[in-house]
Every structure is written in structure tokens, then in C-alpha cells.
Design a protein around this motif. Structure first.
Motif, PDB file in Angstrom:
ATOM      1  N   LYS A 160     -17.836 -43.147  -5.874  1.00 13.71           N
ATOM      2  CA  LYS A 160     -19.075 -41.851  -5.899  1.00 13.71           C
ATOM      3  C   LYS A 160     -19.857 -42.186  -7.092  1.00 13.71           C
ATOM      4  O   LYS A 160     -19.483 -42.237  -8.251  1.00 13.71           O
ATOM      5  CB  LYS A 160     -18.305 -40.630  -5.753  1.00 13.71           C
ATOM      6  CG  LYS A 160     -19.250 -39.559  -5.588  1.00 13.71           C
ATOM      7  CD  LYS A 160     -18.643 -38.171  -5.352  1.00 13.71           C
ATOM      8  CE  LYS A 160     -19.667 -36.889  -5.355  1.00 13.71           C
ATOM      9  NZ  LYS A 160     -19.179 -35.827  -5.136  1.00 13.71           N
ATOM     10  N   GLU A 161     -21.298 -42.297  -6.817  1.00 13.65           N
ATOM     11  CA  GLU A 161     -22.386 -42.317  -7.939  1.00 13.65           C
ATOM     12  C   GLU A 161     -22.437 -40.835  -8.356  1.00 13.65           C
ATOM     13  O   GLU A 161     -22.423 -39.834  -7.934  1.00 13.65           O
ATOM     14  CB  GLU A 161     -23.451 -42.464  -7.533  1.00 13.65           C
ATOM     15  CG  GLU A 161     -24.438 -42.608  -8.328  1.00 13.65           C
ATOM     16  CD  GLU A 161     -26.005 -43.292  -8.025  1.00 13.65           C
ATOM     17  OE1 GLU A 161     -26.884 -43.818  -8.547  1.00 13.65           O
ATOM     18  OE2 GLU A 161     -26.204 -42.815  -6.714  1.00 13.65           O
ATOM     19  N   LEU A 162     -22.131 -40.696  -9.705  1.00 12.07           N
ATOM     20  CA  LEU A 162     -22.639 -39.494 -10.671  1.00 12.07           C
ATOM     21  C   LEU A 162     -23.867 -39.802 -11.283  1.00 12.07           C
ATOM     22  O   LEU A 162     -23.831 -40.829 -12.282  1.00 12.07           O
ATOM     23  CB  LEU A 162     -21.365 -39.247 -11.560  1.00 12.07           C
ATOM     24  CG  LEU A 162     -20.062 -38.991 -10.975  1.00 12.07           C
ATOM     25  CD1 LEU A 162     -18.997 -38.960 -11.883  1.00 12.07           C
ATOM     26  CD2 LEU A 162     -20.079 -37.707 -10.152  1.00 12.07           C
ATOM     27  N   ILE A 163     -24.959 -39.096 -11.023  1.00 10.46           N
ATOM     28  CA  ILE A 163     -26.108 -39.124 -11.937  1.00 10.46           C
ATOM     29  C   ILE A 163     -26.075 -38.211 -13.076  1.00 10.46           C
ATOM     30  O   ILE A 163     -25.914 -37.159 -12.927  1.00 10.46           O
ATOM     31  CB  ILE A 163     -27.275 -38.896 -11.136  1.00 10.46           C
ATOM     32  CG1 ILE A 163     -27.468 -39.702  -9.617  1.00 10.46           C
ATOM     33  CG2 ILE A 163     -28.324 -38.748 -12.030  1.00 10.46           C
ATOM     34  CD1 ILE A 163     -28.328 -39.163  -8.796  1.00 10.46           C
ATOM     35  N   LEU A 164     -26.125 -38.883 -14.392  1.00  8.22           N
ATOM     36  CA  LEU A 164     -25.937 -38.365 -15.518  1.00  8.22           C
ATOM     37  C   LEU A 164     -27.131 -37.841 -16.195  1.00  8.22           C
ATOM     38  O   LEU A 164     -27.290 -36.889 -16.982  1.00  8.22           O
ATOM     39  CB  LEU A 164     -25.170 -39.254 -16.536  1.00  8.22           C
ATOM     40  CG  LEU A 164     -23.781 -39.492 -16.012  1.00  8.22           C
ATOM     41  CD1 LEU A 164     -23.244 -40.509 -17.145  1.00  8.22           C
ATOM     42  CD2 LEU A 164     -22.784 -38.391 -15.799  1.00  8.22           C
ATOM     43  N   ALA A 165     -28.285 -38.446 -15.807  1.00  8.62           N
ATOM     44  CA  ALA A 165     -29.626 -37.992 -16.355  1.00  8.62           C
ATOM     45  C   ALA A 165     -30.653 -38.701 -15.273  1.00  8.62           C
ATOM     46  O   ALA A 165     -30.502 -39.860 -14.894  1.00  8.62           O
ATOM     47  CB  ALA A 165     -29.919 -38.380 -17.770  1.00  8.62           C
ATOM     48  N   VAL A 166     -31.912 -37.971 -15.046  1.00  5.50           N
ATOM     49  CA  VAL A 166     -33.165 -38.634 -14.632  1.00  5.50           C
ATOM     50  C   VAL A 166     -34.242 -38.282 -15.674  1.00  5.50           C
ATOM     51  O   VAL A 166     -34.377 -37.223 -15.952  1.00  5.50           O
ATOM     52  CB  VAL A 166     -33.479 -37.786 -13.185  1.00  5.50           C
ATOM     53  CG1 VAL A 166     -34.749 -38.309 -12.744  1.00  5.50           C
ATOM     54  CG2 VAL A 166     -32.254 -37.932 -12.104  1.00  5.50           C
ATOM     55  N   LEU A 167     -34.645 -39.422 -16.044  1.00  7.79           N
ATOM     56  CA  LEU A 167     -35.695 -39.478 -17.067  1.00  7.79           C
ATOM     57  C   LEU A 167     -36.874 -39.846 -16.589  1.00  7.79           C
ATOM     58  O   LEU A 167     -37.209 -40.483 -15.574  1.00  7.79           O
ATOM     59  CB  LEU A 167     -35.146 -40.518 -18.199  1.00  7.79           C
ATOM     60  CG  LEU A 167     -33.828 -40.583 -18.676  1.00  7.79           C
ATOM     61  CD1 LEU A 167     -33.493 -41.683 -19.513  1.00  7.79           C
ATOM     62  CD2 LEU A 167     -33.618 -39.117 -19.428  1.00  7.79           C
ATOM     63  N   HIS A 168     -37.951 -39.310 -17.228  1.00 10.78           N
ATOM     64  CA  HIS A 168     -39.354 -39.606 -16.718  1.00 10.78           C
ATOM     65  C   HIS A 168     -40.400 -39.724 -17.835  1.00 10.78           C
ATOM     66  O   HIS A 168     -40.096 -40.128 -18.963  1.00 10.78           O
ATOM     67  CB  HIS A 168     -39.916 -38.269 -15.957  1.00 10.78           C
ATOM     68  CG  HIS A 168     -39.524 -37.130 -16.471  1.00 10.78           C
ATOM     69  ND1 HIS A 168     -40.478 -36.527 -17.452  1.00 10.78           N
ATOM     70  CD2 HIS A 168     -38.565 -36.238 -16.413  1.00 10.78           C
ATOM     71  CE1 HIS A 168     -40.117 -35.507 -17.833  1.00 10.78           C
ATOM     72  NE2 HIS A 168     -39.030 -35.164 -17.310  1.00 10.78           N
TER      73      HIS A 168
END
Length: 198
Positions: A52-60
Motif C-alpha cells: 500500500k502506498e503511503l504519500i508522506l508529502a506533496v511538494l509544489h
């Protein structure tokens, strides 16, 4: 923008164009470059033992990517992937360190930036231990809104799908959908053309 692009380029930085789903680095790679997003979005994620993928951050735009690992001898604990067409600036670790040595004000800016990210990461981790999905979702939304220039109510367009929010909070997508509707009824957020605003 963490570091002005002109300054990075003057130290020999390169600009790379990435396609959606293109990998920047993988979990276990050794950090050798400073990365800063010029335009686009990148997710930092980890796959657990169940796949299962765990997204730890989304950066922009303007964010640097895992820059703290350039200061210690550790491998990347996450993978970085472009989630839309992205333009990224890269600078070798050696040149990045020289840039910091020669520009102490940039070093202070990075310390400030890292401290803010760490503070909000602690808050998000506290929220993600909650058994209540609305607390987890609010924590994630407030964390990402904290980097916005406009903090007024409903000014921040959440740049995530419901599925991405589920991966960020460790919830099921169905739970996120139900909770978002509940939070809209409570006037915590607005939904306009399927986009979430907080």
C-alpha cells in the motif's frame, strides 16, 4: 521560492523537464543532488509491506525536495515521483554546499524553511494517529494550506484527489469521500466543481 533560480543557475544548476509518473529518485538511493521545483508537483511516498502506498508529502512550485538528506550520510527513505509535468532545478551536492557557504542568508532561509516543515509535520503526525477520520483529513489539509500565501477561509485549492488524500492520511478512499462531504456540511470546506477549498 526557497532559493532564487538565477542564483542556483549561477552555481551551475541544470533544469530538467519531467513527465507525469517520472521518477526523480527511489527509496534507498544515495542523495547527490539538490532539487527545487520550478513548476509542477512531486509526491514523496513509501510502499509498506502490504504494497500500500503511503504519500508522506506533496511538494509544489518553489519547494525543495528532501534537501535535509544532503547534510547527513543517509539514503532516501522515500521515492520522489512527478505527479504532473514538472520542471525541476538540480544542483550537485558539492556546489549546493558552496552556495550555502558563500551565502549565509540562504542557509538561514533553509533552516527556517526546514523548521516550519518539521513543525507542521509533527502536527500532521499527531493528527494521523487519531481514530477520527475528520481529524486526520483536517490535519493534512491544514498542513498543506500552511505553505499557501493566502490563508483566508476557502482561499486554498486542495491539489489532491480523494485517493491521494486517502494515501496521505492512511484512510480508505470511501472514508475520505464520506468525511469530505461531512466537513462540507459543517462549513469547514467548500467543494466547487469537485475541487476542495479550505
Amino acid at each position: 521560492m526557497l532559493i532564487e533560480e538565477e542564483l542556483l543557475l549561477s552555481y551551475g544548476a541544470a533544469v530538467e523537464e519531467l513527465k507525469t509518473s517520472e521518477m526523480i529518485f527511489e527509496e534507498g538511493d544515495t542523495p547527490r543532488l539538490f532539487y527545487q521545483i520550478s513548476k509542477g508537483r512531486i509526491k514523496l511516498s513509501h510502499f509498506n509491506e502490504d504494497g500500500k502506498e503511503l504519500i508522506l508529502a506533496v511538494l509544489h512550485d518553489g519547494f525543495s525536495v528532501c534537501e535535509l538528506l544532503l547534510f547527513i550520510e543517509k539514503k532516501y527513505p522515500v521515492s520522489a515521483v512527478a505527479i504532473e509535468p514538472t520542471s525541476i532545478i538540480t544542483l550537485s551536492k558539492e556546489k549546493f554546499m558552496r552556495l550555502l557557504d558563500e551565502n549565509p542568508n540562504i542557509s538561514r532561509d533553509i533552516n527556517n524553511f526546514l523548521s516550519q516543515r518539521l513543525y507542521y509535520k509533527y502536527i500532521m503526525l499527531q493528527n494521523n494517529t487519531s481514530l477520527h477520520p475528520e481529524i486526520r483529513i483536517k490535519g493534512a489539509l491544514e498542513y498543506h494550506k500552511s505553505f499557501s500565501n493566502d490563508l483566508s477561509k476557502f482561499a486554498f485549492e486542495v491539489p489532491f484527489t480523494r485517493k491521494e488524500l486517502a494515501a496521505i492520511t492512511g484512510l480508505r478512499t470511501e472514508t475520505v469521500v464520506r468525511t469530505i462531504k461531512k466537513l462540507e456540511k459543517e462549513h469547514y470546506l467548500k467543494i466547487i466543481e469537485r475541487k476542495i477549498y479550505v
